[in-house]
Scaffold this motif. Structure first.
Motif, PDB file in Angstrom:
ATOM      1  N   GLY A   1     -19.317 -25.634  41.031  1.00  0.00           N
ATOM      2  CA  GLY A   1     -18.822 -24.302  41.334  1.00  0.00           C
ATOM      3  C   GLY A   1     -17.458 -24.311  41.996  1.00  0.00           C
ATOM      4  O   GLY A   1     -16.997 -25.329  42.521  1.00  0.00           O
ATOM      5  N   ASP A   2     -16.812 -23.143  41.988  1.00  0.00           N
ATOM      6  CA  ASP A   2     -15.453 -23.073  42.541  1.00  0.00           C
ATOM      7  C   ASP A   2     -15.433 -23.157  44.061  1.00  0.00           C
ATOM      8  O   ASP A   2     -14.357 -23.295  44.654  1.00  0.00           O
ATOM      9  CB  ASP A   2     -14.722 -21.825  42.052  1.00  0.00           C
ATOM     10  N   MET A   3     -16.599 -23.104  44.723  1.00  0.00           N
ATOM     11  CA  MET A   3     -16.618 -23.355  46.163  1.00  0.00           C
ATOM     12  C   MET A   3     -16.319 -24.824  46.456  1.00  0.00           C
ATOM     13  O   MET A   3     -15.826 -25.162  47.527  1.00  0.00           O
ATOM     14  CB  MET A   3     -17.948 -22.929  46.789  1.00  0.00           C
ATOM     15  N   PHE A   4     -16.606 -25.705  45.496  1.00  0.00           N
ATOM     16  CA  PHE A   4     -16.268 -27.116  45.623  1.00  0.00           C
ATOM     17  C   PHE A   4     -14.852 -27.401  45.124  1.00  0.00           C
ATOM     18  O   PHE A   4     -14.190 -28.302  45.626  1.00  0.00           O
ATOM     19  CB  PHE A   4     -17.264 -27.972  44.830  1.00  0.00           C
TER      20      PHE A   4
ATOM     21  N   LYS B   1     -26.276 -31.615  36.379  1.00  0.00           N
ATOM     22  CA  LYS B   1     -26.102 -31.394  37.803  1.00  0.00           C
ATOM     23  C   LYS B   1     -25.511 -30.010  38.005  1.00  0.00           C
ATOM     24  O   LYS B   1     -24.463 -29.680  37.433  1.00  0.00           O
ATOM     25  CB  LYS B   1     -25.165 -32.432  38.416  1.00  0.00           C
ATOM     26  N   ILE B   2     -26.173 -29.200  38.819  1.00  0.00           N
ATOM     27  CA  ILE B   2     -25.664 -27.858  39.125  1.00  0.00           C
ATOM     28  C   ILE B   2     -25.353 -27.778  40.615  1.00  0.00           C
ATOM     29  O   ILE B   2     -26.218 -28.019  41.464  1.00  0.00           O
ATOM     30  CB  ILE B   2     -26.684 -26.773  38.724  1.00  0.00           C
ATOM     31  N   SER B   3     -24.110 -27.457  40.921  1.00  0.00           N
ATOM     32  CA  SER B   3     -23.648 -27.320  42.299  1.00  0.00           C
ATOM     33  C   SER B   3     -23.064 -25.925  42.486  1.00  0.00           C
ATOM     34  O   SER B   3     -21.847 -25.738  42.525  1.00  0.00           O
ATOM     35  CB  SER B   3     -22.591 -28.384  42.621  1.00  0.00           C
ATOM     36  N   LEU B   4     -23.932 -24.927  42.580  1.00  0.00           N
ATOM     37  CA  LEU B   4     -23.510 -23.546  42.783  1.00  0.00           C
ATOM     38  C   LEU B   4     -23.989 -22.980  44.117  1.00  0.00           C
ATOM     39  O   LEU B   4     -23.690 -21.832  44.443  1.00  0.00           O
ATOM     40  CB  LEU B   4     -24.010 -22.662  41.636  1.00  0.00           C
ATOM     41  N   LEU B   5     -24.764 -23.767  44.872  1.00  0.00           N
ATOM     42  CA  LEU B   5     -25.300 -23.341  46.169  1.00  0.00           C
ATOM     43  C   LEU B   5     -26.095 -22.041  46.033  1.00  0.00           C
ATOM     44  O   LEU B   5     -26.008 -21.153  46.886  1.00  0.00           O
ATOM     45  CB  LEU B   5     -24.179 -23.194  47.204  1.00  0.00           C
ATOM     46  N   ASP B   6     -26.879 -21.937  44.967  1.00  0.00           N
ATOM     47  CA  ASP B   6     -27.662 -20.735  44.674  1.00  0.00           C
ATOM     48  C   ASP B   6     -29.060 -21.185  44.259  1.00  0.00           C
ATOM     49  O   ASP B   6     -29.300 -21.521  43.103  1.00  0.00           O
ATOM     50  CB  ASP B   6     -26.991 -19.929  43.563  1.00  0.00           C
TER      51      ASP B   6
ATOM     52  N   ALA C   1     -24.221 -42.149  42.160  1.00  0.00           N
ATOM     53  CA  ALA C   1     -23.285 -41.388  41.331  1.00  0.00           C
ATOM     54  C   ALA C   1     -21.895 -41.830  41.743  1.00  0.00           C
ATOM     55  O   ALA C   1     -21.447 -41.538  42.854  1.00  0.00           O
ATOM     56  CB  ALA C   1     -23.473 -39.891  41.540  1.00  0.00           C
ATOM     57  N   GLU C   2     -21.248 -42.579  40.860  1.00  0.00           N
ATOM     58  CA  GLU C   2     -19.994 -43.242  41.211  1.00  0.00           C
ATOM     59  C   GLU C   2     -18.776 -42.468  40.727  1.00  0.00           C
ATOM     60  O   GLU C   2     -18.792 -41.827  39.678  1.00  0.00           O
ATOM     61  CB  GLU C   2     -19.984 -44.646  40.601  1.00  0.00           C
ATOM     62  N   ALA C   3     -17.710 -42.568  41.547  1.00  0.00           N
ATOM     63  CA  ALA C   3     -16.392 -42.009  41.206  1.00  0.00           C
ATOM     64  C   ALA C   3     -16.457 -40.514  40.924  1.00  0.00           C
ATOM     65  O   ALA C   3     -15.803 -40.006  40.019  1.00  0.00           O
ATOM     66  CB  ALA C   3     -15.776 -42.755  40.017  1.00  0.00           C
ATOM     67  N   MET C   4     -17.214 -39.801  41.746  1.00  0.00           N
ATOM     68  CA  MET C   4     -17.319 -38.355  41.649  1.00  0.00           C
ATOM     69  C   MET C   4     -16.363 -37.704  42.644  1.00  0.00           C
ATOM     70  O   MET C   4     -15.536 -38.373  43.265  1.00  0.00           O
ATOM     71  CB  MET C   4     -18.767 -37.926  41.915  1.00  0.00           C
ATOM     72  N   ASP C   5     -16.505 -36.392  42.846  1.00  0.00           N
ATOM     73  CA  ASP C   5     -15.619 -35.716  43.788  1.00  0.00           C
ATOM     74  C   ASP C   5     -15.837 -36.206  45.221  1.00  0.00           C
ATOM     75  O   ASP C   5     -14.924 -36.153  46.036  1.00  0.00           O
ATOM     76  CB  ASP C   5     -15.773 -34.196  43.701  1.00  0.00           C
ATOM     77  N   THR C   6     -17.043 -36.719  45.541  1.00  0.00           N
ATOM     78  CA  THR C   6     -17.259 -37.296  46.870  1.00  0.00           C
ATOM     79  C   THR C   6     -16.313 -38.453  47.116  1.00  0.00           C
ATOM     80  O   THR C   6     -15.893 -38.702  48.246  1.00  0.00           O
ATOM     81  CB  THR C   6     -18.716 -37.768  47.017  1.00  0.00           C
TER      82      THR C   6
END
Length: 387
Positions: free
Chosen positions: A191-194, A229-234, A77-82
């Motif tokens: 998510g807003d934690m990121f 892609k879901i990044s909510l840590l849930d 996964a290129e050029a993402m927030d990482t």
């Protein structure tokens, strides 16, 4: 043995016990699609005014790291927030990164999958005041990515919350992007934690209501959606959400706390992976997925279980600073010559955090060359006044 600081202010000796995993290619076709979101390697000898100008990138080091992921059977996964999009890395740099990566992927023996982040970050929020302007900004980046041969990941844009957009605005923009893409896209719910600027994404703060909206959006044209892609840590939310997806649409977990169980699945449904942590734990991730494809759940969990505490430390609150831990491990493991990040982002975490990452990486068998890791850790400790 190395003396490391602890959270309670003590200095404690740590004796290394890990047996480093040897990176290798999978021995069979994997049953999960796995994208590792990779960081960029800075070139500190060329970087000038790092807070005010485009970052200088060590392109050889950056592409070599991606090659190491591909060699282990992982997608990218290129050029993402990482890669610090919007946090040190601007769109011109991201586009060059995408173009260079796609050129390298096309000649790699593994023919890896590469999906690339399309967003709106080449424009200021003040220039994104209407749905048409948001859509046009996305389309500018999407066209550039598709021209380079990349699959689209429609990254979450800060422009929607900044303008107080409601569900109708999201639907209008996303319909144009999804339906107009050359190939099925990957949606991105971060998510807003990121990223605190993404609070209330999809036009509401109620996650259940937002979930219904996104599922309706996907259901209107599921053949043009590869996955979300879901990044909510849930974990519970992700499990319930993926069970409702149309057939053929993947759930790509972005849950860097619970990925092991989510990828293994519940016997009926499972998640694929689009994870920043997979770049840091590539040997364990690749070999665990290889075991999972063979039906060997014991080996899968044996390999991934010790990586979960490491990931939870790297992604601990404030979660948006996790990129520093990813680059730190790349430095410890010899993937880059230094521990300098775009915009000096390595300063976002403290020395106690880095010491704990070191301990946990050792316990997870992820210090590739223990002698090198100890030598570099001692340099960082001395820089912080720990002798």
């Amino acid at each position: 043995m190395i003396a490391l600081p602890t959270a309670d202010g003590r200095i404690e000796n740590h004796r290394l016990t890990g047996t480093p995993l040897t990176p290798r290619a999978p021995t069979r076709t994997l049953t999960r699609t796995a994208f590792a979101a990779a960081h960029v390697v800075s070139d500190p000898l060329r970087d000038r005014n790092p807070w005010d100008t485009r970052p200088a990138v060590d392109w050889d080091g950056t592409l070599a790291f991606r090659t190491s992921l591909w060699d282990q059977g992982l997608g990218l996964a290129e050029a993402m927030d990482t890669a610090q999009r919007g946090m040190g890395v601007d769109w011109p740099t991201a586009l060059e990164l995408i173009q260079r990566t796609m050129a390298a992927a096309k000649v790699h023996k593994m023919k890896p999958r590469v999906a690339c982040g399309a967003g709106t970050d080449h424009l200021a929020l003040s220039d994104l005041a209407t749905p048409d302007k948001i859509a046009a900004a996305y389309q500018t980046q999407a066209e550039a990515i598709e021209s380079a041969g990349g699959q689209l990941i429609l990254m979450a844009s800060r422009a929607f919350p900044a303008t107080g957009a409601g569900p109708d605005t999201y639907r209008s923009v996303y319909r144009r992007l999804i339906d107009g893409a050359r190939e099925p896209v990957i949606l991105h719910w971060l998510g807003d934690m990121f990223d605190p600027a993404l609070k209330g994404y999809w036009g509401c703060e109620d996650v259940a209501v937002a979930s219904d909206f996104v599922l309706d959006l996907i259901g209107e044209n599921p053949v043009k959606v590869d996955g979300i892609k879901i990044s909510l840590l849930d974990q519970a939310h992700e499990e319930a959400f993926r069970a409702r997806l149309p057939e053929g649409v993947r759930l790509y977990t972005g849950d860097d706390f619970n990925y092991a169980d989510l990828i293994a699945g519940d016997g009926e449904h499972y998640s694929h992976a689009l994870l920043g942590i997979f770049a840091a734990i590539a040997p364990a991730a690749s070999q665990a997925l290889d075991a999972l494809a063979a039906g060997d759940l014991d080996t899968y969990h044996r390999l991934l279980k010790p990586t979960v505490p490491l990931s939870r430390e790297i992604f601990r609150a404030p979660t948006r600073f996790y990129k520093a831990g990813i680059a730190f491990l790349a430095w410890l493991n010899g993937h880059q010559r230094h521990f300098i990040m775009p915009a000096g982002f390595q300063s976002s975490r403290d020395i106690v955090h880095y010491a704990e990452v070191f301990r946990l990486a050792d316990q997870a068998n992820l210090l590739a060359d223990p002698e090198l890791a100890v030598r570099r850790m001692r340099i960082l400790l001395e820089l912080h006044g720990v002798y």
